[in-house]
Design a protein around this motif. Structure first.
Motif, PDB file in Angstrom:
ATOM      1  N   ASN A  83      -3.750   0.874  -6.076  1.00  0.00           N
ATOM      2  CA  ASN A  83      -2.163   0.432  -5.414  1.00  0.00           C
ATOM      3  C   ASN A  83      -1.277   0.257  -6.331  1.00  0.00           C
ATOM      4  O   ASN A  83      -0.057   0.682  -6.147  1.00  0.00           O
ATOM      5  CB  ASN A  83      -2.542  -0.330  -4.432  1.00  0.00           C
ATOM      6  CG  ASN A  83      -3.145   0.186  -3.221  1.00  0.00           C
ATOM      7  OD1 ASN A  83      -2.578   1.107  -2.400  1.00  0.00           O
ATOM      8  ND2 ASN A  83      -4.139  -0.322  -2.796  1.00  0.00           N
TER       9      ASN A  83
ATOM     10  N   TYR B  40      -0.153   3.907   1.584  1.00  0.00           N
ATOM     11  CA  TYR B  40      -1.040   4.660   2.764  1.00  0.00           C
ATOM     12  C   TYR B  40       0.230   5.501   3.569  1.00  0.00           C
ATOM     13  O   TYR B  40       1.269   4.904   3.854  1.00  0.00           O
ATOM     14  CB  TYR B  40      -1.883   3.747   3.487  1.00  0.00           C
ATOM     15  CG  TYR B  40      -2.277   4.409   4.945  1.00  0.00           C
ATOM     16  CD1 TYR B  40      -3.528   5.469   4.600  1.00  0.00           C
ATOM     17  CD2 TYR B  40      -1.679   3.901   6.164  1.00  0.00           C
ATOM     18  CE1 TYR B  40      -3.629   5.995   5.797  1.00  0.00           C
ATOM     19  CE2 TYR B  40      -2.348   4.764   7.191  1.00  0.00           C
ATOM     20  CZ  TYR B  40      -3.598   5.504   6.913  1.00  0.00           C
ATOM     21  OH  TYR B  40      -3.813   6.352   7.984  1.00  0.00           O
ATOM     22  N   ARG B  41       0.002   6.574   3.848  1.00  0.00           N
ATOM     23  CA  ARG B  41       0.781   7.623   4.620  1.00  0.00           C
ATOM     24  C   ARG B  41      -0.083   7.914   5.972  1.00  0.00           C
ATOM     25  O   ARG B  41      -1.360   8.519   5.872  1.00  0.00           O
ATOM     26  CB  ARG B  41       1.183   8.824   3.856  1.00  0.00           C
ATOM     27  CG  ARG B  41       1.989   8.357   3.020  1.00  0.00           C
ATOM     28  CD  ARG B  41       2.500  10.022   2.202  1.00  0.00           C
ATOM     29  NE  ARG B  41       3.551   9.515   0.944  1.00  0.00           N
ATOM     30  CZ  ARG B  41       4.339  10.310   0.604  1.00  0.00           C
ATOM     31  NH1 ARG B  41       4.269  11.595   1.091  1.00  0.00           N
ATOM     32  NH2 ARG B  41       5.134   9.982  -0.615  1.00  0.00           N
ATOM     33  N   PRO B  42       0.055   7.591   6.887  1.00  0.00           N
ATOM     34  CA  PRO B  42      -0.845   7.958   8.189  1.00  0.00           C
ATOM     35  C   PRO B  42      -0.643   9.315   8.337  1.00  0.00           C
ATOM     36  O   PRO B  42       0.224  10.066   8.199  1.00  0.00           O
ATOM     37  CB  PRO B  42       0.059   7.238   9.301  1.00  0.00           C
ATOM     38  CG  PRO B  42       0.959   6.264   8.890  1.00  0.00           C
ATOM     39  CD  PRO B  42       1.221   6.668   7.409  1.00  0.00           C
TER      40      PRO B  42
ATOM     41  N   HIS C 136      -7.775  12.217   5.582  1.00  0.00           N
ATOM     42  CA  HIS C 136      -7.604  11.145   6.600  1.00  0.00           C
ATOM     43  C   HIS C 136      -8.972  10.648   7.382  1.00  0.00           C
ATOM     44  O   HIS C 136      -9.403   9.723   7.506  1.00  0.00           O
ATOM     45  CB  HIS C 136      -6.405  11.085   7.575  1.00  0.00           C
ATOM     46  CG  HIS C 136      -5.262  10.952   6.678  1.00  0.00           C
ATOM     47  ND1 HIS C 136      -4.281  12.033   6.013  1.00  0.00           N
ATOM     48  CD2 HIS C 136      -4.587   9.860   6.460  1.00  0.00           C
ATOM     49  CE1 HIS C 136      -3.498  11.629   5.553  1.00  0.00           C
ATOM     50  NE2 HIS C 136      -3.187  10.240   5.820  1.00  0.00           N
TER      51      HIS C 136
ATOM     52  N   THR D  80     -14.434   6.748   4.486  1.00  0.00           N
ATOM     53  CA  THR D  80     -14.008   6.198   3.197  1.00  0.00           C
ATOM     54  C   THR D  80     -14.682   6.365   2.103  1.00  0.00           C
ATOM     55  O   THR D  80     -14.349   6.926   0.951  1.00  0.00           O
ATOM     56  CB  THR D  80     -13.332   4.723   3.465  1.00  0.00           C
ATOM     57  OG1 THR D  80     -12.463   4.667   4.455  1.00  0.00           O
ATOM     58  CG2 THR D  80     -12.593   4.301   2.033  1.00  0.00           C
TER      59      THR D  80
ATOM     60  N   THR E 141      -5.904   6.501   2.722  1.00  0.00           N
ATOM     61  CA  THR E 141      -6.915   5.406   3.238  1.00  0.00           C
ATOM     62  C   THR E 141      -6.180   3.969   3.443  1.00  0.00           C
ATOM     63  O   THR E 141      -5.533   3.642   2.531  1.00  0.00           O
ATOM     64  CB  THR E 141      -7.867   5.040   2.216  1.00  0.00           C
ATOM     65  OG1 THR E 141      -8.586   6.442   2.093  1.00  0.00           O
ATOM     66  CG2 THR E 141      -9.094   4.453   2.698  1.00  0.00           C
ATOM     67  N   ARG E 142      -6.358   3.222   4.460  1.00  0.00           N
ATOM     68  CA  ARG E 142      -5.691   2.243   4.804  1.00  0.00           C
ATOM     69  C   ARG E 142      -6.466   1.142   3.684  1.00  0.00           C
ATOM     70  O   ARG E 142      -7.671   1.223   3.547  1.00  0.00           O
ATOM     71  CB  ARG E 142      -6.034   1.432   6.189  1.00  0.00           C
ATOM     72  CG  ARG E 142      -5.427   2.266   7.124  1.00  0.00           C
ATOM     73  CD  ARG E 142      -5.405   1.739   8.521  1.00  0.00           C
ATOM     74  NE  ARG E 142      -4.560   2.366   9.322  1.00  0.00           N
ATOM     75  CZ  ARG E 142      -4.903   3.531  10.126  1.00  0.00           C
ATOM     76  NH1 ARG E 142      -6.279   4.020  10.003  1.00  0.00           N
ATOM     77  NH2 ARG E 142      -4.237   4.100  10.940  1.00  0.00           N
ATOM     78  N   THR E 143      -5.561   0.202   3.167  1.00  0.00           N
ATOM     79  CA  THR E 143      -6.240  -0.606   2.247  1.00  0.00           C
ATOM     80  C   THR E 143      -7.444  -1.531   2.724  1.00  0.00           C
ATOM     81  O   THR E 143      -8.483  -1.874   2.169  1.00  0.00           O
ATOM     82  CB  THR E 143      -5.100  -1.795   1.605  1.00  0.00           C
ATOM     83  OG1 THR E 143      -4.002  -0.958   1.308  1.00  0.00           O
ATOM     84  CG2 THR E 143      -5.701  -2.705   0.578  1.00  0.00           C
ATOM     85  N   THR E 144      -7.542  -2.027   3.979  1.00  0.00           N
ATOM     86  CA  THR E 144      -8.396  -2.615   4.559  1.00  0.00           C
ATOM     87  C   THR E 144      -9.823  -1.592   4.699  1.00  0.00           C
ATOM     88  O   THR E 144     -10.910  -2.326   4.278  1.00  0.00           O
ATOM     89  CB  THR E 144      -8.004  -3.123   5.858  1.00  0.00           C
ATOM     90  OG1 THR E 144      -7.777  -2.047   6.825  1.00  0.00           O
ATOM     91  CG2 THR E 144      -6.934  -4.258   5.876  1.00  0.00           C
ATOM     92  N   ASP E 145      -9.632  -0.534   4.981  1.00  0.00           N
ATOM     93  CA  ASP E 145     -10.664   0.275   4.989  1.00  0.00           C
ATOM     94  C   ASP E 145     -11.395   0.491   3.756  1.00  0.00           C
ATOM     95  O   ASP E 145     -12.644   0.531   3.426  1.00  0.00           O
ATOM     96  CB  ASP E 145     -10.396   1.781   5.546  1.00  0.00           C
ATOM     97  CG  ASP E 145      -9.918   1.639   6.965  1.00  0.00           C
ATOM     98  OD1 ASP E 145     -10.469   0.556   7.704  1.00  0.00           O
ATOM     99  OD2 ASP E 145      -9.295   2.537   7.440  1.00  0.00           O
TER     100      ASP E 145
ATOM    101  N   THR F   1       1.094  -1.245   0.102  1.00  0.00           N
ATOM    102  CA  THR F   1       0.097  -0.028   0.079  1.00  0.00           C
ATOM    103  C   THR F   1       0.920   1.206  -0.063  1.00  0.00           C
ATOM    104  O   THR F   1       2.161   1.040   0.463  1.00  0.00           O
ATOM    105  CB  THR F   1      -0.676   0.158   1.281  1.00  0.00           C
ATOM    106  OG1 THR F   1      -1.675   1.146   1.122  1.00  0.00           O
ATOM    107  CG2 THR F   1      -0.024  -0.019   2.341  1.00  0.00           C
TER     108      THR F   1
END
Length: 200
Positions: free
Chosen positions: A147, A5-7, A13, A17, A112-116, A3
């Motif tokens: 991704n 994704y950047r926190p 953020h 989603t 966005t986190r991949t799981t979300d 991913t």
């Protein structure tokens, strides 16, 4: 799963989603449907929308610059091709539009986190189950696509930076071989992630 994704704690953020995906999709659609009137005004609108998306606190224009640097070869090829066949006006508008589209779409993967993302897509695509289409597989395909494209763009940038560090002359063959290795490595990692998720 691999991913980009950047926190963070930016507005993007914090936005749910599903809503975030709809907002970004609407922006991408709006830019895509802009009239084909060549000139600076048509190029200014996509650029302004893109700048506004990245100017929110917690993201910043430095991240946008990183995105543009990562996709520079795509933009160069696009600009040169448009310049040769269509002229300077269309080259400016189309290249700006493509840069804005890719950058805005990348915000979804960056924030966005991949799981979300998978969960939101599965919920949004759940009506497809009535047509005997597996929404989980469709969501997974979309998430992988979102991704993979920026990941390969970043890999191309890494290859060019490594060649520049060694003062190597630009060559399609010297670029293609290491890029292919990185792409296959990414595919292996992606395959392992999919297998771990039970997808065959």
């Amino acid at each position: 799963m691999v991913t980009l994704y950047r926190p963070g704690s930016s507005l993007w953020h914090l936005l749910a989603t599903g809503r975030k995906a709809l907002v970004l999709a609407a922006l991408v659609l709006a830019i895509s449907l802009l009239p084909q009137a060549w000139g600076r005004p048509t190029a200014t609108i996509p650029a302004a929308l893109c700048l506004a998306c990245y100017a929110v606190p917690g993201i910043g224009l430095r991240v946008l610059l990183g995105q543009l640097v990562a996709m520079r070869w795509i933009l160069i090829v696009t600009a040169v091709g448009q310049l040769i066949f269509l002229g300077p006006g269309p080259a400016l508008v189309n290249t700006t539009r493509i840069a804005a589209l890719i950058s805005i779409a990348a915000l979804l993967a960056l924030t966005t986190r991949t799981t979300d993302l998978l969960d939101a897509m599965e919920r949004g695509l759940s009506p497809l189950s009535r047509l005997r289409i597996d929404p989980q597989r469709v969501a997974l395909l979309l998430a992988v696509t979102l991704n993979t494209v920026p990941a390969l763009t970043r890999a191309a940038g890494q290859v060019r930076e490594a060649q520049r560090a060694r003062s190597a002359r630009p060559s399609l063959r010297r670029f293609a071989v290491p890029f292919l290795i990185l792409a296959l490595k990414h595919a292996d990692e992606l395959g392992e992630a999919l297998t771990a998720r039970g997808v065959r």
